[in-house]
Design an enzyme around this catalytic site. Structure first.
Site, mmCIF file in Angstrom:
data_model
loop_
_atom_site.group_PDB
_atom_site.id
_atom_site.type_symbol
_atom_site.label_atom_id
_atom_site.label_comp_id
_atom_site.label_asym_id
_atom_site.label_seq_id
_atom_site.Cartn_x
_atom_site.Cartn_y
_atom_site.Cartn_z
ATOM 1 N N HIS A 5 -70.041 -13.333 -55.179
ATOM 2 C CA HIS A 5 -68.531 -14.554 -55.519
ATOM 3 C C HIS A 5 -67.879 -13.077 -55.660
ATOM 4 C CE1 HIS A 5 -67.408 -17.945 -57.012
ATOM 5 N NE2 HIS A 5 -67.234 -17.359 -57.961
ATOM 6 N N LYS B 45 -61.812 -24.427 -54.607
ATOM 7 C CA LYS B 45 -60.556 -23.338 -55.268
ATOM 8 C C LYS B 45 -61.170 -21.874 -54.624
ATOM 9 C CE LYS B 45 -60.379 -20.824 -58.919
ATOM 10 N NZ LYS B 45 -59.831 -20.725 -60.343
ATOM 11 N N LYS C 44 -60.632 -17.976 -53.905
ATOM 12 C CA LYS C 44 -60.149 -16.859 -54.204
ATOM 13 C C LYS C 44 -60.099 -15.807 -53.568
ATOM 14 C CE LYS C 44 -61.499 -15.760 -58.692
ATOM 15 N NZ LYS C 44 -61.275 -16.919 -59.524
ATOM 16 N N ASP D 253 -56.472 -18.937 -56.541
ATOM 17 C CA ASP D 253 -56.701 -18.343 -57.514
ATOM 18 C C ASP D 253 -56.725 -17.264 -57.052
ATOM 19 O OD1 ASP D 253 -56.699 -17.006 -59.616
ATOM 20 O OD2 ASP D 253 -58.260 -17.542 -59.948
ATOM 21 N N GLU E 158 -53.022 -20.726 -58.085
ATOM 22 C CA GLU E 158 -53.227 -19.681 -60.013
ATOM 23 C C GLU E 158 -52.970 -18.359 -59.944
ATOM 24 O OE1 GLU E 158 -57.130 -21.064 -60.729
ATOM 25 O OE2 GLU E 158 -57.570 -19.197 -62.265
ATOM 26 N N ASP F 236 -53.395 -18.542 -66.090
ATOM 27 C CA ASP F 236 -54.867 -18.840 -66.381
ATOM 28 C C ASP F 236 -55.156 -17.111 -66.737
ATOM 29 O OD1 ASP F 236 -57.259 -18.257 -66.295
ATOM 30 O OD2 ASP F 236 -57.805 -17.606 -64.850
ATOM 31 N N LYS G 222 -59.517 -21.710 -71.075
ATOM 32 C CA LYS G 222 -60.864 -21.496 -71.388
ATOM 33 C C LYS G 222 -61.638 -21.314 -72.868
ATOM 34 C CE LYS G 222 -60.619 -19.086 -66.548
ATOM 35 N NZ LYS G 222 -60.408 -18.031 -65.926
ATOM 36 N N GLU H 123 -63.317 -27.089 -63.305
ATOM 37 C CA GLU H 123 -63.816 -26.153 -62.618
ATOM 38 C C GLU H 123 -65.413 -25.401 -63.502
ATOM 39 O OE1 GLU H 123 -61.426 -22.919 -61.679
ATOM 40 O OE2 GLU H 123 -61.865 -21.734 -63.454
HETATM 41 C C1 MUC Z 1 -60.707 -17.210 -63.090
HETATM 42 O O1 MUC Z 1 -59.964 -15.903 -62.385
HETATM 43 O O2 MUC Z 1 -60.666 -18.391 -62.569
HETATM 44 C C2 MUC Z 1 -63.285 -19.006 -62.518
HETATM 45 C C3 MUC Z 1 -63.861 -19.251 -61.094
HETATM 46 C C4 MUC Z 1 -64.172 -18.641 -60.521
HETATM 47 O O3 MUC Z 1 -64.694 -18.485 -59.317
HETATM 48 O O4 MUC Z 1 -63.390 -17.496 -61.281
HETATM 49 C C5 MUC Z 1 -63.284 -17.647 -62.333
HETATM 50 C C6 MUC Z 1 -62.402 -17.273 -62.785
HETATM 51 MG MG MG Z 2 -58.362 -17.677 -61.994
#
Ligand code: MUC
Ligand code: MG
Length: 373
Positions: A22, A167, A169, A198, A224, A249, A273, A327
């Site tokens: 991941h 989402k 990354k 994000d 994000e 975040d 969170k 999420e």
């Molecule tokens: C984050 O930064 O949001 C949440 C989902 C994901 O893939 O990473 C996290 C942390």
């Molecule tokens: Mg995040």
């Protein structure tokens, strides 16, 4: 009858394999590490909690090892012998002697709520005032690092009716490459899915201003944390110029941060969170600040396992508005669980348990098998 007292706190570090690597801007996860807390009370009731972060110290100021040490060394002596059923008094005792450490606090607050819920025969959502929804829509994160693999994964999730919000990354490479990757995924999925990104703080303000424009033009619904957390004014400037809404975040590391961001107009959406606020009750304080300021809410995750995920779910189930959904997919990223009954994901939603406490039972054999010795 005498009041039940807290008798002991035991922490375990548990390493669980993930279904695939991941990839985040600051770290690539090859496994996930949970800190599991077992809080035992004199009436024979045990509450469980979880504190989980991402990539050791790569994401936040607490690591699994520091969380364990700090609970064992500082939190436990403050709590042992205290009334188990008075969560306000227990957390106030911690407030008076412990600064920061919201991840560790979250595990403790969760375990106290789980124990009290079991004691009173109430699910945690009901202890927190009552649920206004029975399930939460859950986004999935595409983070394999490969565009074609991510599109395949999204198609599979749509077919399974597990997720229709994705989402992505980004932020570990040049912005132009990321924008092309995101646009290709949005083109492939079209109106069948909401696509969000994000950036995990990776961009400068200058890069973010151009990149947010391009992402908005590509049909991205939510961006994000594009820039570092510290500068509220810079976040407000990026937000004012972005065609797609910005979500805070990492900028939220406490309830007080939520207040400062709301006051500074830093972002129209907040990621909630439990770990970053100090527990399921603490995160609701951030939610109420946002609500009062007209800020949209999103139920975030630190990629917790099932205990932290359900603790979050019980809290989020009580919110009147959760327009960006959640999420809470952490358990689905893991190949193994440490619960007897795993959380139920169906028709794009995570179902919120209706049994007392969090509604979880530890699988002792698996807990032992995956615990770090
Ligand atoms: C984050 O930064 O949001 C949440 C989902 C994901 O893939 O990473 C996290 C942390
Ligand atoms: Mg995040």
């Amino acid at each position: 009858m005498s009041l039940p007292l807290i008798e002991s706190l035991d922490t375990l570090i548990v390493d669980l394999p993930t279904i695939r690597p991941h990839k985040l801007a600051m770290h690539t996860m090859q496994q996930q590490t949970l800190v599991i807390l077992r809080l035992r009370c004199s009436d024979g009731i045990e509450g469980v909690g979880e504190a989980t972060t991402i990539g050791g110290l790569a994401y936040a100021g607490e690591s699994p090892e520091s969380i364990k040490t700090n609970i064992d060394t500082y939190f436990a002596p403050l709590l042992i012998g205290q009334p188990a059923g008075n969560i306000n008094a227990a957390m106030l005792r911690i407030d008076r002697s412990v600064r920061a450490n919201t991840f560790a606090r979250s595990a403790v607050e969760t375990a106290l709520l789980d124990a009290q819920g079991k004691r009173l025969g109430l699910p945690v959502a009901e202890l927190l005032g009552g649920r206004v929804r029975d399930g939460l829509e859950v986004a999935w994160t595409l983070a394999s690092g490969d565009t074609a693999k991510d599109i395949d994964e999204a198609e599979r999730m749509l077919d399974l009716r597990r997720h229709r919000v994705f989402k992505l990354k980004i932020g570990s490479r040049e912005a132009a490459l990321d924008i092309a990757h995101v646009a290709a995924i949005k083109r492939a999925l079209g109106d069948r899915a909401s696509v969000r990104v994000d950036v995990n703080q990776a961009w400068s303000e200058a890069v973010a201003i151009r990149a947010c424009q391009a992402l908005g033009d590509a049909g991205v619904d939510l961006i994000e944390q594009p820039i570092p957390r510290q500068d509220v004014l810079a976040q407000a400037r990026v937000s004012a110029r972005s065609p797609a809404p910005i979500m805070a975040d990492e900028a939220i590391e406490s309830v007080e941060d939520s207040f400062n961001l709301a006051r500074g107009g830093a972002a129209p959406v907040f990621a909630l969170k439990i770990a970053k606020n100090g527990g399921p009750r603490a995160v609701l304080r951030s939610a109420y600040i946002a609500e009062a300021a007209g800020i949209g809410l999103y139920g975030g995750t630190m990629l917790e396992g099932s205990i932290g995920t359900l603790a979050s779910a019980h809290a989020f189930a009580t919110l009147s508005k959760l327009e960006w959904h959640t999420e809470l997919f952490g358990p689905l990223l893991l190949t193994e669980d440490i619960l007897v009954d795993v959380p139920v994901y169906r028709d794009f939603e995570l179902k919120i348990p209706t049994t007392p406490g969090l509604g979880v039972t530890l699988d002792e054999e698996r807990l032992q098998r995956f615990s770090r010795r």
